[in-house]
Scaffold this active site. Sequence first.
Site, PDB file in Angstrom:
ATOM      1  N   GLU A  14       0.893  -1.133  -0.008  1.00 46.72           N
ATOM      2  CA  GLU A  14       0.057  -0.027  -0.142  1.00 46.72           C
ATOM      3  C   GLU A  14       0.940   1.147  -0.001  1.00 46.72           C
ATOM      4  O   GLU A  14       0.318   2.360   0.206  1.00 46.72           O
ATOM      5  CB  GLU A  14      -0.962   0.025   1.219  1.00 46.72           C
ATOM      6  CG  GLU A  14      -1.667  -1.380   1.482  1.00 46.72           C
ATOM      7  CD  GLU A  14      -2.880  -1.534   0.309  1.00 46.72           C
ATOM      8  OE1 GLU A  14      -2.733  -0.907  -0.626  1.00 46.72           O
ATOM      9  OE2 GLU A  14      -3.784  -2.210   0.791  1.00 46.72           O
TER      10      GLU A  14
ATOM     11  N   TYR B 286     -15.273  14.805  19.867  1.00 45.88           N
ATOM     12  CA  TYR B 286     -13.957  14.436  19.534  1.00 45.88           C
ATOM     13  C   TYR B 286     -13.834  13.578  18.105  1.00 45.88           C
ATOM     14  O   TYR B 286     -12.922  13.580  17.452  1.00 45.88           O
ATOM     15  CB  TYR B 286     -13.407  13.484  20.664  1.00 45.88           C
ATOM     16  CG  TYR B 286     -12.384  14.242  21.435  1.00 45.88           C
ATOM     17  CD1 TYR B 286     -12.903  15.378  22.439  1.00 45.88           C
ATOM     18  CD2 TYR B 286     -11.133  14.152  21.473  1.00 45.88           C
ATOM     19  CE1 TYR B 286     -12.285  16.140  23.129  1.00 45.88           C
ATOM     20  CE2 TYR B 286     -10.037  14.851  22.098  1.00 45.88           C
ATOM     21  CZ  TYR B 286     -10.643  15.860  22.987  1.00 45.88           C
ATOM     22  OH  TYR B 286      -9.822  16.543  23.702  1.00 45.88           O
TER      23      TYR B 286
HETATM   24  P1  13P Z   1       0.893  -5.120   3.510  1.00 45.86           P
HETATM   25  O1  13P Z   1       1.532  -6.279   4.383  1.00 45.86           O
HETATM   26  O2  13P Z   1       1.644  -5.115   2.014  1.00 45.86           O
HETATM   27  O3  13P Z   1       1.359  -3.671   4.300  1.00 45.86           O
HETATM   28  O4  13P Z   1      -0.532  -5.233   3.454  1.00 45.86           O
HETATM   29  C1  13P Z   1      -1.034  -5.160   4.564  1.00 45.86           C
HETATM   30  C2  13P Z   1      -2.374  -4.515   4.279  1.00 45.86           C
HETATM   31  O5  13P Z   1      -2.966  -3.950   5.304  1.00 45.86           O
HETATM   32  C3  13P Z   1      -2.980  -4.415   3.049  1.00 45.86           C
HETATM   33  O6  13P Z   1      -4.110  -3.464   3.030  1.00 45.86           O
END
Ligand code: 13P
Length: 211
Positions: free
Chosen positions: A74, A120
């Site tokens: 990501e 909040y």
């Molecule tokens: P990554 O292990 O590549 O960071 O992916 C985990 C995740 O949360 C995908 O949305």
Amino acid sequence: MTEDTLRCEIVKFGALLYARGLAHGSAGNLSIRLDDGAILVTPTNSSLGSLTPVKISKVSPAGDLLAGNPPSKEAFFHLAVYEERPSAKAIVHLHSTHAVALSCICHDDSANVLPPLTAYQMMRVGRLPLVPYYRPGDRKLAEAVRRLAGGHKAMLLANHGPIVSGTSLQDAVHSFEELEETAKLFFLVGNRPVSLLTCEAIVELSEAFPS
Ligand code: 13P
């Protein structure tokens, strides 16, 4: 803070989020933007509960790996948020239970999927738009995130989970926790009649606590 200190910040907050049950398995990723525009981001397939400073990925603004282990799949949506939000210095993306549940239900208004329940929530999260579903790591997901990032501190990826930015990792974590707790409240109140914050109260909050 030096790069080494920021690497340790990511390790510290990863462990804290994991210990609180807000991160599980190898889901979720954290990042911090450095002064030169590169980012530190958690490596792909790593548990946030057991990160190692030297393995944290360093990625250029163009998405190239500069140091550390292969980055989160990501990383491109993290870079898109930083490009669209100059004030953002850190990002938290997790698959926390209540926020993910909120991302899976049908919503009438995808521009804002949480009613204004608390002060909040308004101060730390604001309007929460739903980003259409794309598979994790899809560049189309990063582009969909980019389209909403400029106007929102927090977004909810459909059938996936939230992305929250902040002026520091501590700030992003605080806002992330507020979002998760508000999603929990949303399900707790369920179908009961709810006294929502008024428009006047929301305007007053945004004037008293500008973000
Ligand atoms: P990554 O292990 O590549 O960071 O992916 C985990 C995740 O949360 C995908 O949305």
